[in-house]
Design an enzyme around this catalytic site. Structure first.
Site, PDB file in Angstrom:
ATOM      1  N   ASN A 156      -5.165  12.852   1.151  1.00  0.00           N
ATOM      2  CA  ASN A 156      -3.863  11.412   0.914  1.00  0.00           C
ATOM      3  C   ASN A 156      -5.045  11.112   2.327  1.00  0.00           C
ATOM      4  O   ASN A 156      -6.922  11.339   2.579  1.00  0.00           O
ATOM      5  CB  ASN A 156      -3.607  12.466   2.007  1.00  0.00           C
ATOM      6  CG  ASN A 156      -2.251  11.134   2.408  1.00  0.00           C
ATOM      7  OD1 ASN A 156      -1.472  10.587   1.986  1.00  0.00           O
ATOM      8  ND2 ASN A 156      -1.756  11.965   3.701  1.00  0.00           N
ATOM      9  N   LYS A 157      -4.344  10.045   2.838  1.00  0.00           N
ATOM     10  CA  LYS A 157      -5.423   9.274   4.114  1.00  0.00           C
ATOM     11  C   LYS A 157      -6.452   9.694   5.063  1.00  0.00           C
ATOM     12  O   LYS A 157      -6.018  11.233   5.383  1.00  0.00           O
ATOM     13  CB  LYS A 157      -3.944   8.630   5.008  1.00  0.00           C
ATOM     14  CG  LYS A 157      -4.579   7.783   5.930  1.00  0.00           C
ATOM     15  CD  LYS A 157      -5.670   6.322   5.863  1.00  0.00           C
ATOM     16  CE  LYS A 157      -4.958   5.737   4.480  1.00  0.00           C
ATOM     17  NZ  LYS A 157      -5.808   5.104   4.162  1.00  0.00           N
ATOM     18  N   ARG A 197       0.853  -1.542   0.270  1.00  0.00           N
ATOM     19  CA  ARG A 197      -0.095  -0.111   0.268  1.00  0.00           C
ATOM     20  C   ARG A 197       1.149   1.452  -0.162  1.00  0.00           C
ATOM     21  O   ARG A 197       1.997   1.280   0.122  1.00  0.00           O
ATOM     22  CB  ARG A 197      -1.253   0.049   1.541  1.00  0.00           C
ATOM     23  CG  ARG A 197      -0.615  -0.774   2.282  1.00  0.00           C
ATOM     24  CD  ARG A 197       0.950   0.417   3.218  1.00  0.00           C
ATOM     25  NE  ARG A 197       0.205   1.394   3.496  1.00  0.00           N
ATOM     26  CZ  ARG A 197       0.532   2.508   3.575  1.00  0.00           C
ATOM     27  NH1 ARG A 197       1.789   1.427   3.925  1.00  0.00           N
ATOM     28  NH2 ARG A 197       0.516   3.204   3.593  1.00  0.00           N
ATOM     29  N   GLY A 198      -0.162   2.190   0.323  1.00  0.00           N
ATOM     30  CA  GLY A 198       0.904   3.271   0.059  1.00  0.00           C
ATOM     31  C   GLY A 198       1.051   3.896  -2.111  1.00  0.00           C
ATOM     32  O   GLY A 198       1.139   3.072  -2.832  1.00  0.00           O
ATOM     33  N   ALA A 199       0.674   5.234  -1.515  1.00  0.00           N
ATOM     34  CA  ALA A 199       0.754   5.580  -4.137  1.00  0.00           C
ATOM     35  C   ALA A 199       2.220   5.326  -4.272  1.00  0.00           C
ATOM     36  O   ALA A 199       1.883   4.295  -5.427  1.00  0.00           O
ATOM     37  CB  ALA A 199       0.330   6.719  -3.431  1.00  0.00           C
ATOM     38  N   ASP A 214      -2.235  10.983  -2.031  1.00  0.00           N
ATOM     39  CA  ASP A 214      -2.255   9.643  -3.350  1.00  0.00           C
ATOM     40  C   ASP A 214      -2.096  10.187  -4.573  1.00  0.00           C
ATOM     41  O   ASP A 214      -2.576   9.611  -5.405  1.00  0.00           O
ATOM     42  CB  ASP A 214      -3.081   8.943  -2.736  1.00  0.00           C
ATOM     43  CG  ASP A 214      -2.636   8.064  -1.709  1.00  0.00           C
ATOM     44  OD1 ASP A 214      -2.933   8.424  -0.649  1.00  0.00           O
ATOM     45  OD2 ASP A 214      -2.990   6.791  -2.034  1.00  0.00           O
ATOM     46  N   ARG A 269      -7.058  -0.532  -7.036  1.00  0.00           N
ATOM     47  CA  ARG A 269      -7.499   1.074  -5.778  1.00  0.00           C
ATOM     48  C   ARG A 269      -7.806   1.503  -6.571  1.00  0.00           C
ATOM     49  O   ARG A 269      -7.245   2.043  -7.546  1.00  0.00           O
ATOM     50  CB  ARG A 269      -6.741   0.557  -4.828  1.00  0.00           C
ATOM     51  CG  ARG A 269      -6.338  -0.346  -3.608  1.00  0.00           C
ATOM     52  CD  ARG A 269      -5.801   0.199  -2.631  1.00  0.00           C
ATOM     53  NE  ARG A 269      -5.763   0.698  -1.643  1.00  0.00           N
ATOM     54  CZ  ARG A 269      -5.732   1.679  -0.872  1.00  0.00           C
ATOM     55  NH1 ARG A 269      -4.411   0.291  -0.261  1.00  0.00           N
ATOM     56  NH2 ARG A 269      -6.295   1.885   0.114  1.00  0.00           N
ATOM     57  N   GLN A 323      -2.007   2.876  10.010  1.00  0.00           N
ATOM     58  CA  GLN A 323      -0.471   2.631   9.633  1.00  0.00           C
ATOM     59  C   GLN A 323       0.260   3.420   9.917  1.00  0.00           C
ATOM     60  O   GLN A 323       1.811   3.087  10.422  1.00  0.00           O
ATOM     61  CB  GLN A 323      -1.064   3.369   7.900  1.00  0.00           C
ATOM     62  CG  GLN A 323      -1.505   2.847   6.736  1.00  0.00           C
ATOM     63  CD  GLN A 323      -2.967   2.925   6.884  1.00  0.00           C
ATOM     64  OE1 GLN A 323      -3.576   3.406   7.800  1.00  0.00           O
ATOM     65  NE2 GLN A 323      -3.803   2.733   5.950  1.00  0.00           N
TER      66      GLN A 323
HETATM   67  O1  MRU Z   1      -4.155   2.807   2.465  1.00  0.00           O
HETATM   68  P1  MRU Z   1      -3.171   3.127   2.322  1.00  0.00           P
HETATM   69  O2  MRU Z   1      -1.968   2.319   3.662  1.00  0.00           O
HETATM   70  O3  MRU Z   1      -2.662   3.404   0.566  1.00  0.00           O
HETATM   71  O4  MRU Z   1      -2.559   4.939   1.826  1.00  0.00           O
HETATM   72  C1  MRU Z   1      -1.441   5.681   1.764  1.00  0.00           C
HETATM   73  C2  MRU Z   1      -1.459   6.626   2.291  1.00  0.00           C
HETATM   74  O5  MRU Z   1      -2.639   7.868   2.362  1.00  0.00           O
HETATM   75  C3  MRU Z   1      -0.529   7.709   2.168  1.00  0.00           C
HETATM   76  O6  MRU Z   1      -0.011   8.645   2.360  1.00  0.00           O
HETATM   77  C4  MRU Z   1       0.023   7.928   0.636  1.00  0.00           C
HETATM   78  O7  MRU Z   1       0.231   7.082  -0.054  1.00  0.00           O
HETATM   79  C5  MRU Z   1       1.918   8.153   0.887  1.00  0.00           C
HETATM   80  S1  MRU Z   1       2.883   7.279   0.497  1.00  0.00           S
HETATM   81  C6  MRU Z   1       4.212   7.596   0.136  1.00  0.00           C
END
Ligand code: MRU
Length: 363
Positions: free
Chosen positions: A263-264, A67-69, A253, A110, A212
């Site tokens: 973002n999250k 996970r994470g963009a 994201d 996603r 996270q």
């Molecule tokens: O749902 P996730 O864990 O994929 O969400 C991740 C985030 O919101 C991060 O802050 C974002 O992707 C940046 S990661 C460098």
């Protein structure tokens, strides 16, 4: 005022910064398959799952093993390389249609992180060219997407650390670290870099419901001997009121052409609170996270995850009157953001105009 500090990614900077990359790896390409660190199991267990086709990689993304963009984009690029390996070897005449279907599958994993679609577009554009060896060509491009991301993170780390200079404390949210990227991290990259220059108090929110912050960011920092303090998400306002932090530092994201940031979930709350308390907001993201095709953050698709990821077991039964609303991202409008840090430079007080400088920079 719009300050744009542009820097150029020279070969020397990339070489110098790559030598510093010793962080945990969310993704490892072995030459024949993709090893994915299963982030659902951290911090208790460190287990890699191996994938050798796009169906497996799609599942690994959808179920949040990775996970994470940026990491999602990199995984998808390797997913395309695996699809080409599988289908080209099986049928040299019909492989392209099968790969196309696999790319559509990966795209469905996603919806919010634009890095996913960015990486798939790069792979698709490569496959549209005549290629002598499509397997080697797609692997090479996926590896380049991976290594470019690490280099970009290390440059952003230095640029973000410049902004933090002298600050006594900061707070981060979610995990925007090595686990969420090719390595080093975006927001956590900045934290790694500032820690090499000065002491700073680091706070991280738990990031409910998937934790996270509590599970992943805490683990990453502890691995490197960086002290940090965990807070309940709901303690953020009180932390800011105490004067303990000067900056919120987060990843993204998807960033629109005018600087609205998805973002999250919880990032928007932090930005609103930051305004009230005179705390600055830094968003750290590579330009692969900028979606130049949209201006308004309201046009970003916000992922809703299943209710069961939020609901206590007690309410997960037939006939229960309790449901859950579980959007996993929110959008922070540009006017609440102090700085967007990219590998091409820092944009202060982002607007369509100021971000344009980053878009036009050739790296
Ligand atoms: O749902 P996730 O864990 O994929 O969400 C991740 C985030 O919101 C991060 O802050 C974002 O992707 C940046 S990661 C460098």
């Amino acid at each position: 005022m719009h300050n744009i500090a542009i820097i150029t990614l020279t070969a020397d900077i990339i070489k110098m910064t790559s030598a510093l990359s010793t962080t945990v790896q969310a993704l490892q390409w072995t030459g024949t398959h993709l090893a994915v660190l299963d982030q659902r199991l951290l911090p208790e267990q460190l287990i890699y799952n191996n994938y050798d086709d796009a169906i497996g990689v799609t599942d690994a993304i959808a179920t949040m093993q990775v996970r994470g963009a940026p990491a999602i984009g990199i995984a998808a690029a390797y997913g395309v390389a695996l699809a080409v390996s599988q289908h080209y070897q099986k049928n040299k005449n019909e492989w392209q249609q099968k790969v196309k279907e696999d790319i559509a599958l990966l795209a469905s994993s996603r919806p919010t992180a634009v890095n996913l679609f960015w990486a798939l577009e790069l792979m698709t554009a490569l496959l549209a060219q005549p290629l002598n060896d499509p397997i080697a060509a797609t692997i090479t491009l996926a590896e380049k997407i991976h290594s470019d991301d690490i280099a970009a993170n290390q440059i952003m780390g230095e640029l973000g650390a410049d902004l933090l200079s002298g600050a006594k404390g900061l707070m981060t949210h979610c995990n925007a670290g090595a686990l969420a990227t090719g390595g080093y991290g975006t927001a956590l990259g900045v934290i790694r870099s500032i820690r090499l220059r000065q002491t700073i108090n680091i706070y991280m929110g738990e990031t409910r419901p998937w934790l996270q912050g509590a599970r992943l960011t805490a683990w990453e920092l502890a691995q490197e001997g960086i002290p940090a303090t965990l807070i309940a998400d709901s303690a953020a306002a009180w932390l800011m009121k105490s004067g303990a932090i000067a900056w919120i530092v987060v990843g993204a994201d998807r960033i629109t052409a005018r600087g609205d940031v998805a973002n999250k979930i919880g990032t928007y709350s932090l930005a609103v609170l930051a305004k009230q308390h005179g705390v600055k907001v830094m968003v750290v993201a590579p330009t692969s996270t900028i979606d130049w095709s949209i201006e308004n953050g309201e046009d970003i698709a916000i992922e809703q995850r299943p209710a069961h990821e939020l609901l206590p077991d007690y309410y997960q039964q037939d006939g229960s009157l309790i449901d859950a609303w579980n959007p996993v991202f929110d959008v922070t409008p540009a006017e609440l953001i102090t700085a967007i840090v990219t590998e091409r430079g820092v944009v202060m007080n982002p607007t369509v105009l100021s971000l344009q400088g980053i878009k036009n920079e050739i790296c």
